[in-house]
Design a protein around this motif. Structure first.
Motif, PDB file in Angstrom:
ATOM      1  N   SER A  78      39.687  28.869  43.228  1.00  0.00           N
ATOM      2  CA  SER A  78      41.348  29.347  42.641  1.00  0.00           C
ATOM      3  C   SER A  78      41.926  27.526  42.186  1.00  0.00           C
ATOM      4  N   PRO A 187      42.111  38.515  38.428  1.00  0.00           N
ATOM      5  CA  PRO A 187      41.655  36.898  38.218  1.00  0.00           C
ATOM      6  C   PRO A 187      40.952  36.175  37.668  1.00  0.00           C
ATOM      7  N   TYR A 191      40.380  32.715  35.284  1.00  0.00           N
ATOM      8  CA  TYR A 191      39.145  31.663  35.641  1.00  0.00           C
ATOM      9  C   TYR A 191      38.209  31.858  34.728  1.00  0.00           C
TER      10      TYR A 191
END
Length: 237
Positions: A78, A187, A191
């Motif tokens: 991340s 998530p 991304y």
């Protein structure tokens, strides 16, 4: 053959992308590497997002949006993605795309949303019902890689398409592993959007390889670790 439905869904999505690439180049004259291609692809991505969401809500609702379980490797990944995005936004190459920036942004949101929903939210979820984790991960990654073969319809060189397919296969394995570990593709959607925002800027990537290279190397290391964990240690069940 097991999971015919998921394979058909993925191939249907791929067909829509193939049509989009063909129309972008053969009708409007945009090559894959032209920044203006997003002016055409945005409409196809809208259709593909509706396609993915409709199927997900009908048959797979809730399977990929559970409570998120964070783990250390994902945190490192991340940070790398976010750092890349920050460097990209503050780079002069970013400003060169001012005339198509909004379109690029919307397009990458749609790409990240629809691709993760199809390949991790639908295909991977379906495969996990009939296969071991490693087989589900690898099979979903193969289908994800095949999606990028259609870029050849927009005059993307064959050698570049081949490299992209290898890269997306590795990314597909890592993303599928993360999806299983996180129990949530939210998530990954974020991304994926951020990464594609840079990948849709080939001039930036070509001149700033040092920015994207750490992510590619990190993904490759995780890829090898995944194969070692599931393949060598467990002899691929």
């Amino acid at each position: 053959m097991e999971n015919k439905k998921e394979v058909a869904i993925a191939l249907g999505y791929t067909a829509l992308m193939a049509i989009g690439m063909y129309v972008a180049y053969h009708v409007f004259g945009y090559k894959y590497e032209d920044k203006g291609i997003v002016n055409v692809l945005i409409y196809f991505e809208m259709i593909m997002s509706i396609y993915a969401l409709t199927i997900y809500l009908k048959k797979y609702r809730g399977s990929s949006f559970k409570k998120i379980e964070i783990f250390p490797i994902f945190i490192i990944y991340s940070v790398l993605i976010i750092l890349n995005t920050v460097l990209f936004i503050f780079h002069k190459a970013y400003l060169a795309y001012g005339d198509t920036l909004v379109t690029m942004f919307i397009t990458t949101i749609l790409i990240g949303f629809s691709e993760e929903l199809i390949y991790r939210g639908i295909v991977l979820s379906g495969l996990l019902k009939n296969h071991s984790k490693i087989k589900a991960i690898v099979y979903s990654a193969i289908l994800f890689s095949l999606l990028h073969a259609v870029n050849i319809f927009a005059a993307f060189p064959l050698s570049s398409v081949a490299f992209q397919m290898v890269n997306t296969f590795i990314h597909g394995v890592v993303a599928a592993y993360f999806a299983i570990k996180l129990k949530n593709i939210g998530p990954l959607i974020v991304y994926h959007c951020l990464w594609d925002l840079m990948m849709l800027s080939p001039v930036f990537v070509a001149k700033n390889v040092y920015i994207v290279l750490p992510v590619l190397i990190f993904e490759f290391v995780i890829f090898i670790a995944i194969l070692w964990k599931f393949g060598i240690q467990k002899k691929i069940a």
